[in-house]
Design a protein around this motif. Structure first.
Motif, PDB file in Angstrom:
ATOM      1  N   TRP A  59       0.843  -1.206   0.000  1.00 37.16           N
ATOM      2  CA  TRP A  59       0.000   0.000   0.000  1.00 37.16           C
ATOM      3  C   TRP A  59       0.876   1.254   0.000  1.00 37.16           C
ATOM      4  O   TRP A  59       0.635   2.194  -0.765  1.00 37.16           O
ATOM      5  N   ILE A  60       1.897   1.263   0.839  1.00 37.15           N
ATOM      6  CA  ILE A  60       2.785   2.430   0.941  1.00 37.15           C
ATOM      7  C   ILE A  60       3.548   2.627  -0.365  1.00 37.15           C
ATOM      8  O   ILE A  60       3.759   3.772  -0.806  1.00 37.15           O
ATOM      9  N   LYS A  61       3.972   1.544  -1.001  1.00 38.25           N
ATOM     10  CA  LYS A  61       4.676   1.665  -2.286  1.00 38.25           C
ATOM     11  C   LYS A  61       3.776   2.312  -3.335  1.00 38.25           C
ATOM     12  O   LYS A  61       4.215   3.186  -4.093  1.00 38.25           O
ATOM     13  N   VAL A  62       2.526   1.869  -3.373  1.00 39.57           N
ATOM     14  CA  VAL A  62       1.573   2.444  -4.330  1.00 39.57           C
ATOM     15  C   VAL A  62       1.348   3.922  -4.020  1.00 39.57           C
ATOM     16  O   VAL A  62       1.333   4.774  -4.929  1.00 39.57           O
ATOM     17  N   GLN A  63       1.183   4.233  -2.731  1.00 36.37           N
ATOM     18  CA  GLN A  63       0.938   5.624  -2.347  1.00 36.37           C
ATOM     19  C   GLN A  63       2.104   6.529  -2.736  1.00 36.37           C
ATOM     20  O   GLN A  63       1.899   7.639  -3.256  1.00 36.37           O
ATOM     21  N   MET A  64       3.323   6.086  -2.487  1.00 36.92           N
ATOM     22  CA  MET A  64       4.497   6.896  -2.814  1.00 36.92           C
ATOM     23  C   MET A  64       4.617   7.125  -4.324  1.00 36.92           C
ATOM     24  O   MET A  64       4.948   8.229  -4.772  1.00 36.92           O
ATOM     25  N   LEU A  65       4.329   6.073  -5.102  1.00 36.75           N
ATOM     26  CA  LEU A  65       4.359   6.217  -6.562  1.00 36.75           C
ATOM     27  C   LEU A  65       3.283   7.185  -7.030  1.00 36.75           C
ATOM     28  O   LEU A  65       3.536   8.058  -7.870  1.00 36.75           O
ATOM     29  N   TRP A  66       2.084   7.025  -6.489  1.00 36.55           N
ATOM     30  CA  TRP A  66       0.979   7.904  -6.885  1.00 36.55           C
ATOM     31  C   TRP A  66       1.299   9.358  -6.559  1.00 36.55           C
ATOM     32  O   TRP A  66       1.071  10.251  -7.381  1.00 36.55           O
ATOM     33  N   MET A  67       1.840   9.605  -5.371  1.00 34.98           N
ATOM     34  CA  MET A  67       2.167  10.972  -4.966  1.00 34.98           C
ATOM     35  C   MET A  67       3.244  11.588  -5.865  1.00 34.98           C
ATOM     36  O   MET A  67       3.192  12.774  -6.193  1.00 34.98           O
ATOM     37  N   SER A  68       4.233  10.782  -6.270  1.00 33.12           N
ATOM     38  CA  SER A  68       5.322  11.316  -7.086  1.00 33.12           C
ATOM     39  C   SER A  68       4.882  11.582  -8.527  1.00 33.12           C
ATOM     40  O   SER A  68       5.448  12.439  -9.215  1.00 33.12           O
TER      41      SER A  68
END
Length: 243
Positions: A112-121
């Motif tokens: 979940w955190i990996k997806v969130q970080m990618l989405w934010m960037s």
């Protein structure tokens, strides 16, 4: 129980057996208390959500997530240690179930955190500006994930709230891997796009990806890129444009 009864029982003959039984009881009580403590923590642990730009509460709070991951690791470590003890037998099934549950929760949360970080960037890159227009196919892929993330997945998480329930929710578990794959494709396409720009203008190798993205996304605004000139060119603080 009277003292005379204890004396008549001649318990000293069974001293070793009694000590072993009472010691086992003490250790089982400690295991039971620790297991109850872990259950109490994760029966009520909830996610905290944070605002992202003007998009509303569409991300997990970074501080809260860090604390949650740390607590998950501590609980899993305690359960693993518990299961190595020979006195765990009465509680073994519960301990194994909780270890499995928390391990799955930890795995889903990391994804979940990996997806969130990618989405934010990638959000600023693909939701408008010059780059989004130059990469239409990848922009469509991102916008599909963006809609799923902001209107469905995070809303589902806010409805459920409980950490373990969210991470065991079938919709969330199934969507996160596909989201990561799509966002990773967008990231690789963006890296390729930036590399092409650097090959055409090698001085772009002197700036980081975030700085280059800022330059390229605001390339049509002459004043917006003024701050980039000192990074790209030596002894240049600003430029004056004519025409």
């Amino acid at each position: 129980l009277k003292l005379k009864t204890v004396l008549d029982a001649d318990l000293l003959k069974c001293q070793e057996d009694i000590e072993e039984i009472t010691d086992s009881a003490d250790k089982q009580l400690a295991i039971e208390k620790k297991l109850k403590e872990i259950q109490d923590i994760w029966d009520v642990a909830t996610f905290e959500f944070a605002h992202w730009k003007n998009r509303g509460e569409v991300i997990l709070s970074g501080t809260s997530v860090s604390e949650t991951i740390e607590a998950l690791e501590e609980s899993q470590s305690a359960l693993i240690q518990m299961l190595t003890q020979r006195h765990v037998t009465p509680f073994k099934r519960d301990a194994e179930e909780w270890l499995k549950k928390l391990s799955e929760t930890n795995e889903v949360l990391e994804g979940w955190i990996k997806v969130q970080m990618l989405w934010m960037s990638l959000e600023a890159v693909f939701t408008g500006g010059d780059i989004a227009r130059q990469m239409p196919a990848d922009t469509r892929v991102f916008m599909k994930v963006n809609k799923e993330w902001t209107t469905r997945l995070m809303n589902k998480a806010k409805d459920v709230q409980l950490v373990t329930d969210c991470c065991q929710n079938e919709y969330i578990k199934n969507m996160l891997p596909s989201m990561f794959i799509d966002l990773n494709k967008c990231q690789k396409a963006l890296d390729g796009y930036l590399e092409q720009k650097r090959k055409k203008f090698p001085r772009f190798y002197f700036v980081s990806n975030p700085a280059l993205l800022l330059i390229l996304s605001q390339g049509s605004d002459k004043e917006a890129v003024q701050g980039a000139f000192p990074k790209v060119f030596d002894a240049v603080s600003h430029c004056e444009f004519q025409g």
